[in-house]
Write a protein that holds these residues in place. Sequence first.
Motif, PDB file in Angstrom:
ATOM      1  N   THR A   1      -6.394   0.887   1.865  1.00 22.94           N
ATOM      2  CA  THR A   1      -5.867  -0.034   0.852  1.00 22.94           C
ATOM      3  C   THR A   1      -5.195  -1.234   1.503  1.00 22.94           C
TER       4      THR A   1
ATOM      5  N   PHE B   1      -3.645   3.607  -6.987  1.00 20.76           N
ATOM      6  CA  PHE B   1      -4.769   3.379  -6.080  1.00 20.76           C
ATOM      7  C   PHE B   1      -5.658   2.288  -6.678  1.00 20.76           C
TER       8      PHE B   1
ATOM      9  N   ILE C   1     -11.243   2.331  -3.472  1.00 20.70           N
ATOM     10  CA  ILE C   1     -10.572   2.192  -2.179  1.00 20.70           C
ATOM     11  C   ILE C   1      -9.626   3.372  -1.993  1.00 20.70           C
TER      12      ILE C   1
ATOM     13  N   ALA D   1      -6.456   5.523  -0.756  1.00 26.90           N
ATOM     14  CA  ALA D   1      -5.045   5.176  -0.605  1.00 26.90           C
ATOM     15  C   ALA D   1      -4.654   5.195   0.875  1.00 26.90           C
TER      16      ALA D   1
ATOM     17  N   SER E   1       0.825  -1.207   0.000  1.00 25.04           N
ATOM     18  CA  SER E   1       0.000   0.000   0.000  1.00 25.04           C
ATOM     19  C   SER E   1       0.860   1.258   0.000  1.00 25.04           C
TER      20      SER E   1
END
Length: 440
Positions: free
Chosen positions: A366, A356, A360, A362, A347
Amino acid sequence: MFNAIGRIFRTPDLRRKLGFTLGIVALFRLGSFIPAPFVDFGNVQACLAANQAGAAGLYDLVNLFSGGALLQLSIFALGIMPYITASIIVQLLRVVIPHFETLYKEGQAGQGRLTQYTRYLTIALGVLQSTTLITVARSGALFPSGAPECSQLITNDAWYAILLMVITMTAGTGLIMWMGELITERGIGNGMSLLIFTSIAATFPGSLWAIGIARGWDVFAIVLAIGLLVVVAVVFVEQSQRRIPVQYAKRMVGRRTYGGNNTYIPIKVNMAGVVPVIFASSLLYLPALIAQFNTPAAGETPQPWVVWITNNLTQGGHPLYMLMYFLLIVGFTYFYVAITFNPDEVSENMKKYGGFIPGIRAGRPTAEYLDYVLTRITLPGSLYLGAIALIPLIAFAVVGADQNFPFGGASILIIVGVGLETVKQIDAQLQQRHYEGLLR
């Protein structure tokens, strides 16, 4: 297909790499039959003939990875197993020792240092395992039968003879490690994986022939048909993956535009590979090994815990052994996947480069999403590993085949995995030269 194989041998560079790989493999197999110094070759062969079912479960995995060289006490008796163990230990130490994790993140230079540590640890494990093997061979416990020649495998018990045997077997391990690195550098595929592939594939004809002789050729045909179905199922699962889409935002650097492309994170159903099977097998060997060294002399009454371990944890067909084996594999699969795939690190890298997952946010969301997907997809992967690993034990209980049953366990996972990877590399090299690969 035959035209593609013909293109391999018509391409000079590819033909040279393939010939070099086959040459190293031939030398590796030759060394598996050369006995170590002060080993009575005749007694070893007699004990092998008297123990058609193999060793009493304790040495099956190492003997499998050595291509049968372990029980022959050859110069390559340890096979590639010390290197496998060293690699796993170094990989696990990345979680415990921050310096190892720092080296791993430094790129090629740091990973070269880790490789050097793996080599040193391989030699140390080679000394330890060769000493243990020679001690077991001298005590007569290497083979389960009580034949008198099985306690006379070593012709000289002097200290210099034992030292020479330890040095020879350890040097054999170092030579195998060097051969594997030569294949990786000058041949085709991953050298260590190909040597393991060769060792396991060498036991297939003998195992199948033993089933045909012992149980009849009708059972042999059934086993072969089931084996083909297992191979197809393993190929299907090994190629299966969950693709998580990732988008990268466009960014301007000077007059150039970077990013804006779409890609995906491939999460395989079986991310752990064959490592959980090795972990579970090794852990289940420990109680049996301890019980073996606490076995009383003839005429003495064994301790109750030794009797319980001997009756329940040394027989592959016992239900308790199967249940513990399956549960250990499931647990080790989650453990190994957790230390090899870090959602927080993935992530953070995505966020650093403007990537990204659609829908979802960042950062922390994530990582939580990746962890959720990973946990969900590891469950069928762990159950699949446990089911494949139980196939030899079920065959041992039903068909009467030995626990080195070829179509199951670590053997079929390694055979299929290495075979697929090698075919992909040959296909990629053919596409570079002929714009048409091995597979269509």
